[in-house]
Design a protein around this motif. Structure first.
Motif, PDB file in Angstrom:
ATOM      1  N   VAL A 143       2.994  -5.970  33.138  1.00  0.00           N
ATOM      2  CA  VAL A 143       3.948  -5.183  32.358  1.00  0.00           C
ATOM      3  C   VAL A 143       3.955  -5.590  30.889  1.00  0.00           C
ATOM      4  CG1 VAL A 143       5.400  -4.679  34.349  1.00  0.00           C
ATOM      5  CG2 VAL A 143       5.903  -6.689  32.939  1.00  0.00           C
ATOM      6  N   THR A 144       3.695  -6.857  30.590  1.00  0.00           N
ATOM      7  CA  THR A 144       3.650  -7.251  29.188  1.00  0.00           C
ATOM      8  C   THR A 144       2.424  -6.682  28.494  1.00  0.00           C
ATOM      9  OG1 THR A 144       2.626  -9.354  29.840  1.00  0.00           O
ATOM     10  CG2 THR A 144       4.999  -9.362  29.424  1.00  0.00           C
ATOM     11  N   GLY A 145       1.379  -6.412  29.271  1.00  0.00           N
ATOM     12  CA  GLY A 145       0.182  -5.831  28.683  1.00  0.00           C
ATOM     13  C   GLY A 145       0.205  -4.322  28.624  1.00  0.00           C
ATOM     14  N   GLU A 146       0.824  -3.685  29.619  1.00  0.00           N
ATOM     15  CA  GLU A 146       0.751  -2.234  29.729  1.00  0.00           C
ATOM     16  C   GLU A 146       2.108  -1.537  29.636  1.00  0.00           C
ATOM     17  OE1 GLU A 146      -1.342  -1.168  33.263  1.00  0.00           O
ATOM     18  OE2 GLU A 146      -2.923  -2.656  32.969  1.00  0.00           O
ATOM     19  N   GLY A 147       3.181  -2.295  29.722  1.00  0.00           N
ATOM     20  CA  GLY A 147       4.492  -1.676  29.742  1.00  0.00           C
ATOM     21  C   GLY A 147       4.828  -1.141  31.122  1.00  0.00           C
ATOM     22  N   ALA A 218       5.430   1.590  24.156  1.00  0.00           N
ATOM     23  CA  ALA A 218       5.326   0.230  24.651  1.00  0.00           C
ATOM     24  C   ALA A 218       6.706  -0.391  24.780  1.00  0.00           C
ATOM     25  CB  ALA A 218       4.480  -0.601  23.688  1.00  0.00           C
ATOM     26  N   PRO A 219       6.846  -1.386  25.616  1.00  0.00           N
ATOM     27  CA  PRO A 219       8.125  -2.082  25.734  1.00  0.00           C
ATOM     28  C   PRO A 219       8.453  -2.833  24.465  1.00  0.00           C
ATOM     29  CG  PRO A 219       6.426  -3.235  26.951  1.00  0.00           C
ATOM     30  CD  PRO A 219       5.819  -1.950  26.484  1.00  0.00           C
ATOM     31  N   VAL A 220       9.738  -3.044  24.247  1.00  0.00           N
ATOM     32  CA  VAL A 220      10.197  -3.781  23.079  1.00  0.00           C
ATOM     33  C   VAL A 220      10.358  -5.238  23.463  1.00  0.00           C
ATOM     34  CG1 VAL A 220      12.020  -3.976  21.367  1.00  0.00           C
ATOM     35  CG2 VAL A 220      11.431  -1.742  22.290  1.00  0.00           C
ATOM     36  N   PRO A 221       9.646  -6.193  22.836  1.00  0.00           N
ATOM     37  CA  PRO A 221       9.770  -7.588  23.210  1.00  0.00           C
ATOM     38  C   PRO A 221      11.126  -8.137  22.835  1.00  0.00           C
ATOM     39  CG  PRO A 221       8.420  -7.362  21.246  1.00  0.00           C
ATOM     40  CD  PRO A 221       8.692  -5.977  21.733  1.00  0.00           C
ATOM     41  N   ALA A 222      11.482  -9.238  23.489  1.00  0.00           N
ATOM     42  CA  ALA A 222      12.801  -9.833  23.241  1.00  0.00           C
ATOM     43  C   ALA A 222      12.960 -10.274  21.803  1.00  0.00           C
ATOM     44  CB  ALA A 222      13.009 -11.019  24.176  1.00  0.00           C
ATOM     45  N   ALA A 223      11.851 -10.602  21.136  1.00  0.00           N
ATOM     46  CA  ALA A 223      11.932 -11.083  19.767  1.00  0.00           C
ATOM     47  C   ALA A 223      12.171  -9.970  18.769  1.00  0.00           C
ATOM     48  CB  ALA A 223      10.637 -11.813  19.402  1.00  0.00           C
ATOM     49  N   ALA A 224      12.072  -8.709  19.201  1.00  0.00           N
ATOM     50  CA  ALA A 224      12.275  -7.603  18.271  1.00  0.00           C
ATOM     51  C   ALA A 224      13.713  -7.609  17.784  1.00  0.00           C
ATOM     52  CB  ALA A 224      11.973  -6.274  18.961  1.00  0.00           C
ATOM     53  N   PRO A 225      13.950  -7.260  16.500  1.00  0.00           N
ATOM     54  CA  PRO A 225      15.305  -7.326  15.967  1.00  0.00           C
ATOM     55  C   PRO A 225      16.221  -6.310  16.623  1.00  0.00           C
ATOM     56  CG  PRO A 225      13.822  -6.281  14.399  1.00  0.00           C
ATOM     57  CD  PRO A 225      12.973  -6.821  15.497  1.00  0.00           C
ATOM     58  N   VAL A 226      17.396  -6.754  16.929  1.00  0.00           N
ATOM     59  CA  VAL A 226      18.441  -5.885  17.460  1.00  0.00           C
ATOM     60  C   VAL A 226      19.350  -5.508  16.302  1.00  0.00           C
ATOM     61  CG1 VAL A 226      20.395  -5.775  19.047  1.00  0.00           C
ATOM     62  CG2 VAL A 226      18.328  -7.002  19.694  1.00  0.00           C
ATOM     63  N   PRO A 227      19.773  -4.242  16.182  1.00  0.00           N
ATOM     64  CA  PRO A 227      20.643  -3.859  15.076  1.00  0.00           C
ATOM     65  C   PRO A 227      21.846  -4.776  14.976  1.00  0.00           C
ATOM     66  CG  PRO A 227      19.987  -1.931  16.341  1.00  0.00           C
ATOM     67  CD  PRO A 227      19.483  -3.131  17.084  1.00  0.00           C
ATOM     68  N   ALA A 228      22.103  -5.263  13.775  1.00  0.00           N
ATOM     69  CA  ALA A 228      23.234  -6.160  13.571  1.00  0.00           C
ATOM     70  C   ALA A 228      24.518  -5.354  13.650  1.00  0.00           C
ATOM     71  CB  ALA A 228      23.132  -6.835  12.202  1.00  0.00           C
ATOM     72  N   ALA A 229      25.261  -5.552  14.710  1.00  0.00           N
ATOM     73  CA  ALA A 229      26.477  -4.761  14.913  1.00  0.00           C
ATOM     74  C   ALA A 229      27.428  -5.518  15.799  1.00  0.00           C
ATOM     75  CB  ALA A 229      26.139  -3.420  15.565  1.00  0.00           C
ATOM     76  N   PRO A 230      28.731  -5.311  15.613  1.00  0.00           N
ATOM     77  CA  PRO A 230      29.659  -5.863  16.578  1.00  0.00           C
ATOM     78  C   PRO A 230      29.384  -5.222  17.924  1.00  0.00           C
ATOM     79  CG  PRO A 230      30.793  -5.026  14.628  1.00  0.00           C
ATOM     80  CD  PRO A 230      29.381  -4.566  14.549  1.00  0.00           C
ATOM     81  N   PRO A 231      29.537  -5.946  19.020  1.00  0.00           N
ATOM     82  CA  PRO A 231      29.215  -5.400  20.329  1.00  0.00           C
ATOM     83  C   PRO A 231      29.989  -4.124  20.615  1.00  0.00           C
ATOM     84  CG  PRO A 231      29.634  -7.759  20.454  1.00  0.00           C
ATOM     85  CD  PRO A 231      30.014  -7.331  19.072  1.00  0.00           C
ATOM     86  N   SER A 232      29.282  -3.097  21.090  1.00  0.00           N
ATOM     87  CA  SER A 232      29.920  -1.831  21.433  1.00  0.00           C
ATOM     88  C   SER A 232      30.487  -1.935  22.841  1.00  0.00           C
ATOM     89  CB  SER A 232      28.903  -0.696  21.346  1.00  0.00           C
ATOM     90  OG  SER A 232      28.414  -0.563  20.058  1.00  0.00           O
ATOM     91  N   ALA A 233      31.528  -2.684  22.979  1.00  0.00           N
ATOM     92  CA  ALA A 233      32.109  -2.943  24.282  1.00  0.00           C
ATOM     93  C   ALA A 233      33.568  -2.542  24.310  1.00  0.00           C
ATOM     94  CB  ALA A 233      31.904  -4.401  24.637  1.00  0.00           C
ATOM     95  N   PRO A 234      34.362  -3.087  25.187  1.00  0.00           N
ATOM     96  CA  PRO A 234      35.630  -2.470  25.530  1.00  0.00           C
ATOM     97  C   PRO A 234      36.607  -2.297  24.382  1.00  0.00           C
ATOM     98  CG  PRO A 234      35.174  -4.411  26.888  1.00  0.00           C
ATOM     99  CD  PRO A 234      34.124  -4.324  25.879  1.00  0.00           C
ATOM    100  N   SER A 235      37.215  -1.146  24.297  1.00  0.00           N
ATOM    101  CA  SER A 235      38.337  -0.971  23.382  1.00  0.00           C
ATOM    102  C   SER A 235      39.596  -1.397  24.109  1.00  0.00           C
ATOM    103  CB  SER A 235      38.456   0.503  22.962  1.00  0.00           C
ATOM    104  OG  SER A 235      38.755   1.301  24.073  1.00  0.00           O
ATOM    105  N   ALA A 236      40.635  -1.766  23.340  1.00  0.00           N
ATOM    106  CA  ALA A 236      41.840  -2.292  23.974  1.00  0.00           C
ATOM    107  C   ALA A 236      42.812  -1.196  24.375  1.00  0.00           C
ATOM    108  CB  ALA A 236      42.529  -3.275  23.021  1.00  0.00           C
TER     109      ALA A 236
END
Length: 392
Positions: A143-147, A218-236
């Motif tokens: 999978v790392t070679g072919e996705g 192709a798959p995105v490797p773990a080292a690829a940059p993730v958009p800098a953002a506050p986590p889009s998780a639970p609202s209160a």
């Protein structure tokens, strides 16, 4: 389980792993969390049917279920947690099932090609697959070679991790993040939720993000940059409005004080509604920690990440919990960015105490803190003020 509505959809929850020493991942541990999510959210439709397959025994049984849900005309969401292997004869990727052993792989596991074939029969854009998979060394190399794809017209978001070299059974933490966010009431886009889940599950991994209109890739490797953002998780709130986009927009526009204030308001509301030690309140604490990072305030960010880690430990989350380790790792990283020796020294005792509890996945993390602290001890406490008094 059926919800009345107008647009029917289907969600298939498939969690499978061998019930023997070949097990790489505790796939079924994600099912309780996903099953607690409203069916309409799981299936992306107001009217929803949810089908659950936990550790199925036979590939033909799985194929029959997949074929049945694939025949439905509405949107289909397929959640897959399990492990991948390559058979020795045809060199094809297989998803292991409960009876799978290395010797019986071709007869007891589900060929990935079968899954792809059934989903190709559906109308483009109506199928979404969310996958959390472990891979043995042969499958990992493949999978790392072919996705890993499921053909044109199928949205695929997921994570593939290599098997643990120490034989440790892994957990489907990527999909658990999805369940956690949805159960708390937030409804970010899949792309946003994927980025958040990637950020919350650090480590060696292959990340897949094939969204609308993507015909391959192709798959995105773990080292690829993730958009800098506050986590889009639970609202209160119970209001149904997600405050995260507005907070992120303010931070990205440089209005860091405004973003921090909005997050603090939501944190206060979460504490009032759910309690000071609730997951909802801890989430907003982590949002404020990430906002401090975006504002280039490493001291504040370090303090908040340490507070988040301590809050999670106080909730009896274990020291090897992904969220606990992530909070300590981020606190450590932000501490490394502190250039004021006095402030760094003042933060060090709390960080050292946390690192002793939570050493993390990176070997030598505690020793790294102690080495830097020794270096900081050699810098006179007045050096910063002396330098600032020297005419430029």
């Amino acid at each position: 389980m059926l919800i009345k509505g107008q647009e029917p959809g289907t969600a298939l929850l498939l969690a499978a792993a061998p019930a023997n020493k070949s097990r790489l991942i505790d796939a079924a541990s994600v099912l309780p969390g996903l099953a607690a999510v409203p069916p309409a959210v799981l299936a992306g439709a107001a009217e929803a049917t949810v089908v659950e397959l936990a550790d199925p025994l036979d590939p033909q049984t799985v194929l029959t279920r997949v074929r049945a849900v694939a025949a439905a005309p509405g949107p289909l969401f397929l959640y897959v947690a399990g492990q991948l292997h390559v058979d020795g004869k045809q060199r094809q990727i297989h998803l292991a099932l409960a009876r799978t052993t290395p010797a019986s792989l071709r007869y007891t596991a589900l060929p990935w090609a079968w899954l792809a074939h059934e989903l190709r029969m559906r109308a483009p854009g109506t199928t979404t697959v969310l996958a959390d998979l472990a891979a043995d060394p042969g499958a990992w190399q493949r999978v790392t070679g072919e996705g890993l794809t499921l053909g044109p017209g199928v949205r695929l978001y997921g994570r593939i991790v290599p098997s643990s070299p120490r034989g440790r059974t892994l957990a489907p933490d990527y999909l658990k993040v999805y369940a956690e966010v949805w159960r708390a009431g937030a409804r970010p886009s899949l792309a946003e939720l994927h980025a958040y889940a990637v950020d919350r599950t650090p480590g060696d991994a292959l990340h897949l993000a094939l969204g609308d209109g993507v015909q391959g890739g192709a798959p995105v490797p773990a080292a690829a940059p993730v958009p800098a953002a506050p986590p889009s998780a639970p609202s209160a709130g119970t209001a149904g409005n997600d405050p995260h986009p507005a907070i992120l927009a303010a931070a990205n526009a440089g209005r860091h004080g405004e973003a921090a204030s909005m997050a603090a308001v939501w944190e206060s509301e979460a504490m009032r509604t759910y309690g000071a030690g609730s997951l909802e309140a801890v989430h907003w604490l982590e949002v404020r920690a990430d906002l401090a990072r975006l504002a280039a305030e490493p001291v504040r960010s370090c303090e908040l990440w340490m507070a988040a880690a301590q809050a999670r430990l106080a909730r009896r989350q274990t020291t090897d919990d992904t969220d606990v380790q992530g909070a300590v790792d981020r606190a450590h990283h932000q501490w490394e960015q502190v250039r004021d020796p006095e402030r760094a020294r003042s933060l060090a005792p709390s960080l050292v105490a946390l690192r002793r509890q939570v050493p993390g996945l990176q070997r030598g993390a505690l020793e790294a803190v102690q080495r830097r602290l020794e270096q900081l001890q050699d810098i006179p406490a007045t050096s910063r003020r002396t330098r600032s008094a020297v005419p430029g």
